[in-house]
Motif scaffolding. Structure first.
Motif, short mmCIF file in Angstrom:
data_model
loop_
_atom_site.label_atom_id
_atom_site.label_comp_id
_atom_site.label_asym_id
_atom_site.label_seq_id
_atom_site.Cartn_x
_atom_site.Cartn_y
_atom_site.Cartn_z
N LEU A 1 -9.89 10.54 1.90
CA LEU A 1 -8.63 11.28 1.99
C LEU A 1 -8.34 12.04 0.71
CD1 LEU A 1 -6.28 8.75 3.83
CD2 LEU A 1 -7.21 10.89 4.70
N ALA B 1 -1.04 3.48 -1.53
CA ALA B 1 -0.23 3.68 -0.33
C ALA B 1 -0.91 3.08 0.90
CB ALA B 1 0.03 5.17 -0.12
N LEU B 2 -2.22 3.24 1.00
CA LEU B 2 -2.94 2.62 2.13
C LEU B 2 -2.86 1.10 2.06
CD1 LEU B 2 -6.16 4.81 2.40
CD2 LEU B 2 -4.27 4.70 4.00
N GLY B 3 -3.02 0.54 0.87
CA GLY B 3 -2.94 -0.91 0.72
C GLY B 3 -1.56 -1.44 1.07
N LEU C 1 -10.47 0.12 2.54
CA LEU C 1 -9.31 0.99 2.36
C LEU C 1 -9.52 1.97 1.21
CD1 LEU C 1 -6.32 -1.47 2.83
CD2 LEU C 1 -7.12 0.29 4.39
N CYS C 2 -10.13 1.51 0.14
CA CYS C 2 -10.40 2.40 -0.99
C CYS C 2 -11.46 3.43 -0.65
CB CYS C 2 -10.79 1.59 -2.21
SG CYS C 2 -9.41 0.72 -2.94
N ALA D 1 0.59 0.02 3.08
CA ALA D 1 0.82 0.22 4.50
C ALA D 1 0.16 -0.87 5.34
CB ALA D 1 0.30 1.59 4.93
N VAL D 2 -1.02 -1.34 4.91
CA VAL D 2 -1.75 -2.33 5.69
C VAL D 2 -1.24 -3.74 5.42
CG1 VAL D 2 -4.02 -3.40 6.00
CG2 VAL D 2 -3.80 -0.92 5.94
N GLY E 1 -11.87 4.68 2.37
CA GLY E 1 -11.11 5.65 3.17
C GLY E 1 -10.17 6.48 2.31
N GLY E 2 -9.59 5.84 1.30
CA GLY E 2 -8.72 6.57 0.38
C GLY E 2 -9.49 7.61 -0.42
N ILE F 1 -3.11 7.31 -3.38
CA ILE F 1 -3.50 7.23 -1.97
C ILE F 1 -4.01 5.84 -1.63
CG2 ILE F 1 -5.19 8.06 -0.29
CD1 ILE F 1 -4.76 10.86 -1.40
N CYS F 2 -4.84 5.26 -2.49
CA CYS F 2 -5.34 3.89 -2.23
C CYS F 2 -4.20 2.88 -2.27
CB CYS F 2 -6.42 3.52 -3.23
SG CYS F 2 -7.97 4.38 -2.94
#
Length: 66
Positions: A25, A59-61, A18-19, A63-64, A21-22, A56-57
């Motif tokens: 992004l 928020a992704l964490g 995720l990081c 969200a998952v 990918g973050g 961003i990281c």
């Protein structure tokens, strides 16, 4: 999503992909914000980029894993 992912026989935390990918992004957002010209109004661009990556990281964490 599982908490750990097996990569070549070693378990890594699920947040590492995720990081990564973050970071991708964040790079895209950084290029977009530079094209817009937002960095003229930012006091410390490097600190802004680091906080953008953290947001961003995070928020992704959330969200998952929520």
């Amino acid at each position: 999503m599982s908490r750990e992912i097996a990569v070549l026989g070693a378990y890594i935390p699920g947040l590492i992909p995720l990081c990564i990918g973050g970071a991708a992004l964040t790079w895209l957002a950084d290029r977009l914000l530079a094209q817009i010209g937002l960095y003229r109004f930012v006091w410390h661009p490097a600190l802004f980029r680091a906080s953008l990556l953290a947001c961003i990281c995070g928020a992704l964490g959330l969200a998952v894993y929520r």
